[in-house]
Design a protein around this motif. Sequence first.
Motif, PDB file in Angstrom:
ATOM      1  N   UNK A  45      33.426  89.997  28.171  1.00 49.44           N
ATOM      2  CA  UNK A  45      32.747  88.768  27.764  1.00 49.44           C
ATOM      3  C   UNK A  45      33.552  88.055  26.695  1.00 49.44           C
ATOM      4  N   UNK A  46      33.665  86.751  26.865  1.00 46.27           N
ATOM      5  CA  UNK A  46      34.225  85.874  25.838  1.00 46.27           C
ATOM      6  C   UNK A  46      33.137  84.871  25.467  1.00 46.27           C
ATOM      7  N   UNK A  47      32.844  84.778  24.209  1.00 46.33           N
ATOM      8  CA  UNK A  47      31.852  83.822  23.718  1.00 46.33           C
ATOM      9  C   UNK A  47      32.548  82.786  22.845  1.00 46.33           C
ATOM     10  N   UNK A  48      32.355  81.542  23.216  1.00 45.85           N
ATOM     11  CA  UNK A  48      32.866  80.437  22.409  1.00 45.85           C
ATOM     12  C   UNK A  48      31.740  79.439  22.180  1.00 45.85           C
ATOM     13  N   UNK A  49      31.522  79.089  20.930  1.00 45.39           N
ATOM     14  CA  UNK A  49      30.601  77.997  20.614  1.00 45.39           C
ATOM     15  C   UNK A  49      31.473  76.872  20.062  1.00 45.39           C
ATOM     16  N   UNK A  50      31.644  75.852  20.881  1.00 46.44           N
ATOM     17  CA  UNK A  50      32.568  74.783  20.524  1.00 46.44           C
ATOM     18  C   UNK A  50      31.835  73.663  19.787  1.00 46.44           C
ATOM     19  N   UNK A  51      32.527  73.170  18.795  1.00 42.97           N
ATOM     20  CA  UNK A  51      32.003  72.037  18.029  1.00 42.97           C
ATOM     21  C   UNK A  51      32.372  70.762  18.782  1.00 42.97           C
ATOM     22  N   UNK A  99      28.006  75.974  24.218  1.00 44.55           N
ATOM     23  CA  UNK A  99      28.241  77.418  24.348  1.00 44.55           C
ATOM     24  C   UNK A  99      28.987  77.693  25.642  1.00 44.55           C
ATOM     25  N   UNK A 100      30.023  78.521  25.567  1.00 45.24           N
ATOM     26  CA  UNK A 100      30.772  78.950  26.755  1.00 45.24           C
ATOM     27  C   UNK A 100      30.757  80.471  26.791  1.00 45.24           C
ATOM     28  N   UNK A 101      30.108  81.005  27.810  1.00 42.98           N
ATOM     29  CA  UNK A 101      30.097  82.459  28.046  1.00 42.98           C
ATOM     30  C   UNK A 101      30.954  82.731  29.282  1.00 42.98           C
ATOM     31  N   UNK A 102      31.922  83.631  29.142  1.00 43.21           N
ATOM     32  CA  UNK A 102      32.871  83.848  30.237  1.00 43.21           C
ATOM     33  C   UNK A 102      33.151  85.340  30.408  1.00 43.21           C
ATOM     34  N   UNK A 103      33.141  85.801  31.658  1.00 41.71           N
ATOM     35  CA  UNK A 103      33.606  87.154  31.965  1.00 41.71           C
ATOM     36  C   UNK A 103      34.875  87.032  32.783  1.00 41.71           C
ATOM     37  N   UNK A 104      35.876  87.823  32.426  1.00 42.54           N
ATOM     38  CA  UNK A 104      37.200  87.671  33.033  1.00 42.54           C
ATOM     39  C   UNK A 104      37.377  88.429  34.338  1.00 42.54           C
ATOM     40  N   UNK A 105      36.352  89.120  34.794  1.00 42.28           N
ATOM     41  CA  UNK A 105      36.480  89.901  36.016  1.00 42.28           C
ATOM     42  C   UNK A 105      35.142  89.984  36.736  1.00 42.28           C
ATOM     43  N   UNK A 106      35.200  89.964  38.049  1.00 41.94           N
ATOM     44  CA  UNK A 106      33.977  90.089  38.851  1.00 41.94           C
ATOM     45  C   UNK A 106      33.360  91.482  38.698  1.00 41.94           C
ATOM     46  N   UNK A 107      34.127  92.425  38.159  1.00 38.64           N
ATOM     47  CA  UNK A 107      33.602  93.777  37.948  1.00 38.64           C
ATOM     48  C   UNK A 107      32.447  93.789  36.947  1.00 38.64           C
ATOM     49  N   UNK A 108      32.404  92.785  36.076  1.00 36.33           N
ATOM     50  CA  UNK A 108      31.365  92.732  35.052  1.00 36.33           C
ATOM     51  C   UNK A 108      30.218  91.789  35.427  1.00 36.33           C
TER      52      UNK A 108
END
Length: 256
Positions: free
Chosen positions: A161-167, A232-241
């Motif tokens: 998981x990558x969490x980014x809260x962008x301004x 908010x940007x929530x991202x998983x880098x693989x379909x395994x997750x």
Amino acid sequence: MPPVQPVQAMPPVQSAQVMPNGMPMVQQVQVVPEKKKDIAGLVKTIVIVMVSLIAVTFIGLFIWMFVQYNDVQADVDGQINIAVAEAKDEQAMEDEAEFLEREKYPYKTFSGPADYGQLTFEYPKTWSVYVAAAATNGGDFNAYFNPIQVDAVGKETINALRLTIRDKSFEDVTEEYQKAMDKKNSNLTVESVTVGDAAKNSEVTANRYTGTIPNTDLSGYIVVFKIRDKTVILQTDSVLFKDDFDKLLGTIVFNS
């Protein structure tokens, strides 16, 4: 005067037949040929040969069937052994997966910056968290999650998981993803989904992107939604997750 002995009659003497030349005639005895005996022997011989051939055929057939049975039995035994081994492997994998799933509980709760909407969600306790940018003085907030440990962060580094809260506004951020989708050979797709908790007044419509993550070769999922004036940007880098990612989305709460 002495007694008179009776005179015994002599057997009649058969006169020998003579030939005209005076030679005695030799009586010829007719010999009957043994045809019936020869036929019976031939039939017996034929029967013996046929019985022998049938016996040899049956013996050969029995040997062939026995060999075939052994081959089939060996093949069946081999298939059974392979099936048993595969079943054991599958069971071991299932047991391992169940163990890893149980190890994730109880889930931990992540809380983002209060002035960025106090985004919270649950994540597996087996994941580590690395906050790269706390956004204490404004700017973007960045945090990374991964099982056991978070590796050095990079474009090609896989994180659960990558969490980014962008301004930055939601419209500006989604426009960037639209540009990525418009590129040639892009397989990125988008759909609308709902995240948050309606009971806690924090439900919102989000964009869910599926496919190759922009500027990388990684294939995963991205969810983008708005909190106040942030994105908010929530991202998983693989379909395994994917399963963990979907569960996480179901626990999102924030202050609108």
